[in-house]
Scaffold this motif. Structure first.
Motif, mmCIF file in Angstrom:
data_model
loop_
_atom_site.group_PDB
_atom_site.id
_atom_site.type_symbol
_atom_site.label_atom_id
_atom_site.label_comp_id
_atom_site.label_asym_id
_atom_site.label_seq_id
_atom_site.Cartn_x
_atom_site.Cartn_y
_atom_site.Cartn_z
ATOM 1 N N THR A 18 1.455 -1.777 0.053
ATOM 2 C CA THR A 18 0.368 -0.123 -0.354
ATOM 3 C C THR A 18 1.485 1.514 -0.185
ATOM 4 N N SER A 20 2.604 4.982 0.113
ATOM 5 C CA SER A 20 2.130 6.390 1.100
ATOM 6 C C SER A 20 0.727 6.889 0.762
ATOM 7 N N GLY A 21 0.396 7.178 2.104
ATOM 8 C CA GLY A 21 -0.745 8.243 1.461
ATOM 9 C C GLY A 21 -2.239 7.362 1.280
ATOM 10 N N GLY A 22 -1.654 5.668 0.721
ATOM 11 C CA GLY A 22 -2.947 4.812 0.160
ATOM 12 C C GLY A 22 -3.752 4.312 1.201
ATOM 13 N N HIS A 23 -5.128 3.942 0.521
ATOM 14 C CA HIS A 23 -5.388 3.323 1.379
ATOM 15 C C HIS A 23 -6.058 1.369 0.476
ATOM 16 N N ARG A 47 -3.357 1.859 9.402
ATOM 17 C CA ARG A 47 -4.550 2.721 10.265
ATOM 18 C C ARG A 47 -5.474 2.605 10.333
ATOM 19 N N LEU A 49 -8.906 4.704 9.622
ATOM 20 C CA LEU A 49 -9.641 5.409 9.148
ATOM 21 C C LEU A 49 -11.019 5.611 9.468
ATOM 22 N N THR A 68 -5.530 3.761 6.049
ATOM 23 C CA THR A 68 -4.168 4.451 5.362
ATOM 24 C C THR A 68 -2.980 3.411 5.729
ATOM 25 N N ARG A 69 -2.072 4.103 4.970
ATOM 26 C CA ARG A 69 -0.392 3.797 5.279
ATOM 27 C C ARG A 69 -0.085 5.150 5.539
#
Length: 69
Positions: A18, A20-23, A47, A49, A68-69
Motif C-alpha cells: 500500500t 504511502s498515503g494510499g488506502h 492505520r 480511518l 491508510t498507510r
C-alpha cells in the motif's frame, strides 16, 4: 472481501504494497474480529480511518474497515 483467516496471513504484504498515503478497504469481517484484525493491520503499517457496520438477517454484524498507510 476476505475472512479473517484469509486476511491475517496476507496483512504484512498488503501493508508493504500500500503506497504511502494510499488506502485499503477490508470487508467480510465480523464485529468480534475487529480488534484482532485492526491490531494485525496496524502492525503491518496501516492505520484505521473508518469502520462501517451492517447487520444481516440473522443478526450478525459485518464490518468494512478503511485503512491508510
Amino acid at each position: 472481501n476476505m475472512l479473517k483467516t484469509e486476511l491475517l496471513p496476507l496483512a504484512q504484504g498488503i501493508g508493504q504494497r500500500t503506497a504511502s498515503g494510499g488506502h485499503a478497504v477490508f470487508s467480510g469481517l465480523l464485529e468480534g474480529e475487529r480488534q484482532t484484525v485492526v491490531q494485525v493491520l496496524h502492525a503491518a503499517g496501516l492505520r484505521l480511518l473508518d469502520t462501517r457496520r451492517r447487520d444481516d438477517a440473522s443478526g450478525e454484524r459485518w464490518l468494512s474497515l478503511l485503512m491508510t498507510r
